[in-house]
Every structure is written in structure tokens, then in C-alpha cells.
Design a protein around this motif. Structure first.
Motif, short mmCIF file in Angstrom:
data_model
loop_
_atom_site.label_atom_id
_atom_site.label_comp_id
_atom_site.label_asym_id
_atom_site.label_seq_id
_atom_site.Cartn_x
_atom_site.Cartn_y
_atom_site.Cartn_z
N ILE A 76 0.81 -1.72 0.12
CA ILE A 76 0.06 -0.30 0.24
C ILE A 76 0.73 1.03 0.38
N SER A 77 1.41 1.58 -1.10
CA SER A 77 1.64 3.17 -0.65
C SER A 77 0.68 4.62 -1.33
N LEU A 78 1.76 4.85 -0.01
CA LEU A 78 0.53 6.05 0.77
C LEU A 78 1.31 7.60 0.20
N TRP A 79 0.06 8.84 -0.58
CA TRP A 79 0.52 10.40 -0.41
C TRP A 79 -0.47 10.69 -0.29
N LEU A 80 0.14 11.43 1.51
CA LEU A 80 -1.07 12.65 1.19
C LEU A 80 -0.74 13.94 1.04
N ALA A 81 -1.52 14.64 1.01
CA ALA A 81 -1.57 15.60 -0.30
C ALA A 81 -1.79 16.89 1.57
N ASP A 82 -2.24 15.77 3.12
CA ASP A 82 -2.51 16.66 4.31
C ASP A 82 -1.48 17.61 4.22
N GLY A 83 -2.09 19.24 4.67
CA GLY A 83 -1.25 20.29 4.67
C GLY A 83 -1.77 21.09 5.07
N LEU B 13 3.88 1.68 2.82
CA LEU B 13 5.32 2.93 2.04
C LEU B 13 4.38 4.29 2.37
N ILE B 14 5.16 4.83 2.97
CA ILE B 14 5.09 6.36 3.52
C ILE B 14 6.02 7.44 2.68
N GLU B 15 4.88 7.94 2.09
CA GLU B 15 5.81 9.26 1.45
C GLU B 15 5.96 10.46 1.16
N TYR B 16 7.21 10.91 1.32
CA TYR B 16 7.02 12.10 1.48
C TYR B 16 7.07 13.89 0.69
N ALA C 90 5.84 -0.48 7.93
CA ALA C 90 6.13 0.03 7.14
C ALA C 90 7.46 0.58 6.64
N GLN C 91 7.15 1.10 6.04
CA GLN C 91 8.50 1.78 5.54
C GLN C 91 8.45 3.30 4.22
N VAL C 92 9.21 3.87 4.95
CA VAL C 92 9.31 5.43 3.68
C VAL C 92 9.81 5.05 2.07
#
Ligand code: PSV
Ligand code: MN
Length: 410
Positions: free
Chosen positions: A154-161, A195-198, A227-229
């Protein structure tokens, strides 16, 4: 004899004289795996304009068919990432079987937590628990899809901000983020990974809740080992030493994946290797060093994240895969013993020259040889162009009303 064959003979001799095991290098190249994104095959654009492309894929099935072309000609792009709901279908088993019939696997599942009106103030960081719940449920839905299609990512990118100072509390948002992701993580069966994308800015312009690799790493550590980056090359301020970030994430066992692309300014989605090929080489230097180090455990998903608005999409994707392959090939030629010796002796010039010797090697004949051994045409881009596939899809696919990748403007 074709010119590349003669060139390969000379190169193989030269590499042999440099003490490089050419067969080992070729074996590594044959195992390379680069995933392409479904959203790279449909029409997309900027917020200014979508330039529709003849033959662009209109459905998840067509995106998979196009991704299969990239694999057919390169031999090293055997999976395609999905983005939900852009790639929503009634029957994911059917989609999986279709992919498999074309020799492809379905790869990372990317939840979309940024295109719903409810997400104006964020998704998993939103002040309203009901919106956060909706976001978590969407991630859970993606986990179910991943299970159905046999994907382990599961590859997660958030637009949160936030856009304005004082708009919300950094720490309260962080607590909401961690709580929500803990719920999602708990629903992920091993060996599935999150996978946590920044990304440091955009679409939010004051702060991003997962703004850099440190924030992503700390979040991953709060969740668990799976959980990884994820490092997207376009998501750093200019001048950032990405190869060092990669090295440290490897060292922590938390480098989970890559989104390859290139940037001149920010998240430009330019072709990987087109602006700063040496940076890409230095990143591969760290990746190979990690792979060779028995003390670290590496499981990295190599993915492309590019949406081309003006380049023909399939050609652009083949070109991108080839750029990554060429860079990996060069990095495989680094004489690691010599490098370590020079480093320990403080011989800075020799150390740097060791890298440059590999970087400056023209590996194209080596790649042609690898392709021929894999039963491929030595020049994948030329072979694709000659195949008639582009003309076929242009004739078959009438453009859609909007875009088809789901990307802004589309
Ligand atoms: C937006 O910046 C973005 O390009 C991210 O890199 C994601 O990985 C991708 O979209 C798909 O959501
Ligand atoms: Mn990305």
C-alpha cells in the motif's frame, strides 16, 4: 556483425581487465524490476491545461495493456501500480487475470486521499473525526483490493497540510495521522507493507503533514516494521542530498520504495535521469552498497512516478525505464573494493575517480547484450516504434470527454 556486438566485445574485455565479473553484472541486470504507474498512461495535465494525446488509455484495462508494452520491449517492467478510485473496477480478479494474461502483475495500490471535497482540510489529519474515518475506510478498501490482486504494497501519499500559519495545530494533526495509520496498519496482513511517501509542499503551501523523510520515518517507526519510507525524487527542496537520505533509510531498514522521476525545480514529473543523471547514479551507488551489505535487510520497490503531459506516454515510459536501467548498469560497475580502500586511506581523488570510472563507462553495448540474451530487441524504443502499437491504439481509442488518469485538470 552489428556494431554493438563489436563494441560489446571491447567493453567486456575492458571490464574484465578492470576485474569486473561481467556475467554477474548481466545477471543483476536481468533481475531488475521497475514498476510503472497506471496514471502515467492516461490523459493528464497541469491545472492550466490538458493536452489530450491520441491513443491515451481511457480505462484501467487500457492502462494495463499499455504498461504491458513497456514490459514487452524492456523486459524489466513486469508490474503496474494502481491508483484507487482512478482504477476502480467492479471485478479486481478480472483485472488481475487480464494483467497476468499480458505477462504483468498488479503492484502497489495507491489510495487517493486528495480529490474529494471532504478533504479540503486534510484526510487522516482532518480536524473532523468523521472525515478521518472516511479516509481510514478508503485505505482499508485499498488493503482489500491489494489482498484480492495479490499486491503486497500500500503506497500512501497524503496531500494533507495547511496553507496559513495558525490554520491548525501541527501536533494535533500529527496525533490524528498516527492514530489513523495505526488503524490501517493493523488491518494489513504480513507481508504486506505500508510505504509512506513525503513531500515538502504542494498542494498545501504552508506546511505538509509528512513534509520530509524524517517525519515519514518517525511515523513508520510508530507503526511497525512493515511500515517504511518511500522516496520520490521530486519531493525534496533543491540541493537536498537524496543519496544520503537513501543511505540512512537503508541503514535503518526503512527504505521501502522509490518513485523515480526527475526535477528541475520541484515536483516536475520530468523523465528520470533527464536533468541530473549523476545524482541518480549516486543513489544507485548507495542502493547497491546496501544490497551487498549482509547486515542490512533490503526490500525496495522500484517504481516510476511520472505523468507526461506533452511526451507520448508509452515512449516516455520506455525511455524512463531504460534510463533507470542504464544508470543501474553503470553503478554495478563500481569497483567497490577499490572504493573502500581509497576511502580508508583518505585518498579522496582515487575514491571519486573510482565512481567516475564507472559513471563514464558507455554501458549501451552491455545492455544490448543483456537484451539479446533475454530475447529482446537491443533497441527497445526503436522496436516499440516499429511495432505499430501506437498507430493501432490511435485508431482504436477515441478520446474521452475529460482526462482519464484522474489527475488534476484531467
Ligand atoms: C503527487 O505529488 C504525486 O505525484 C505523488 O508523488 C504520488 O506518489 C502520486 O502523485 C500519486 O498519488
Ligand atoms: Mn510519488
Amino acid at each position: 556483425m552489428e556494431r554493438w556486438r563489436e563494441a560489446y566485445k571491447l567493453l567486456a574485455d575492458d571490464l574484465g581487465a578492470r576485474g569486473i565479473d561481467v556475467e554477474k553484472v548481466k545477471a543483476a541486470l536481468k533481475k531488475q524490476w521497475i514498476e510503472t504507474p497506471s496514471w502515467g498512461y492516461g490523459d493528464s495535465g497541469t491545472r492550466f491545461k490538458v493536452f489530450k494525446q491520441p491513443g491515451a488509455a481511457r480505462t484501467p484495462f487500457e492502462k494495463i495493456a499499455d504498461a504491458a508494452q513497456v514490459h514487452k520491449f524492456t523486459g524489466i517492467a513486469p508490474s503496474v501500480a494502481l491508483h484507487i478510485p482512478w482504477d476502480k473496477v467492479d471485478d479486481y480478479r478480472e483485472l488481475k487475470e487480464y494483467a497476468e494474461s499480458l505477462g504483468l502483475k498488479l503492484g502497489a495500490i495507491n489510495p487517493n486521499l486528495f480529490q474529494d471535497d471532504d478533504y479540503k482540510l486534510g484526510s487522516v489529519c482532518h480536524p473532523d473525526p468523521a472525515v478521518r474515518q472516511k479516509a481510514v475506510e478508503h485505505i482499508l478498501e485499498c488493503i482489500e483490493i491489494a489482498k484480492t490482486v495479490g499486491s503486497q504494497i500500500i503506497s500512501l501519499w497524503l496531500a494533507d497540510g495547511t496553507n496559513y500559519p495558525g490554520q491548525d495545530s501541527f501536533r494535533a494533526r500529527r496525533h490524528r495521522l498516527i492514530e489513523a495509520l495505526q488503524q490501517a496498519y493493523a488491518a494489513m496482513p504480513a507481508p504486506m507493507r505500508l510505504l509512506i511517501e513525503y513531500k515538502f509542499f504542494e498542494p498545501a503551501f504552508y506546511h505538509t503533514d509528512l513534509g520530509d523523510w524524517g517525519m515519514a520515518l518517525l511515523t513508520a517507526q510508530k507503526l511497525g516494521e512493515r511500515a517504511q519510507v518511500l522516496v520520490d525524487l521530486g519531493h525534496h527542496p533543491l540541493g537536498t542530498n537524496i543519496e544520503q537520505i537513501v543511505a540512512i533509510l537503508i541503514d535503518e531498514g526503512r527504505l521501502g520504495g522509490f518513485h523515480f522521476n526527475n526535477k528541475k525545480y520541484a515536483d516536475d514529473d520530468l523523465t528520470v535521469g533527464s536533468i541530473n543523471p549523476y545524482e541518480l547514479f549516486l543513489i544507485f551507488n548507495e542502493l547497491i552498497a546496501g544490497e551487498l551489505d549482509p547486515s542490512v535487510d533490503m526490500n525496495v520497490a522500484y517504481m516510476i512516478d511520472q505523468s507526461h503531459n506533452v511526451k507520448p506516454k508509452i515512449e516516455a515510459m520506455i525511455q524512463s525505464v531504460l534510463n533507470v536501467q542504464e544508470t543501474y548498469a553503470k553503478a554495478l560497475l563500481i569497483d567497490r573494493e577499490k572504493l573502500t580502500e581509497a576511502q580508508l586511506a583518505g585518498d579522496i581523488v582515487r575514491a571519486e575517480e573510482t565512481l567516475l570510472e564507472a559513471y563514464r563507462t558507455d554501458v549501451r553495448p552491455l545492455l544490448a547484450a543483456v537484451r539479446e540474451e533475454m530475447g529482446l530487441h537491443p533497441d527497445p524504443l526503436a522496436a516499440y516504434r516499429a511495432s505499430g502499437y501506437y498507430e493501432k491504439i490511435c485508431a482504436e481509442r477515441q478520446p474521452t470527454e475529460g482526462g482519464s488518469s484522474g489527475y488534476p485538470g484531467a
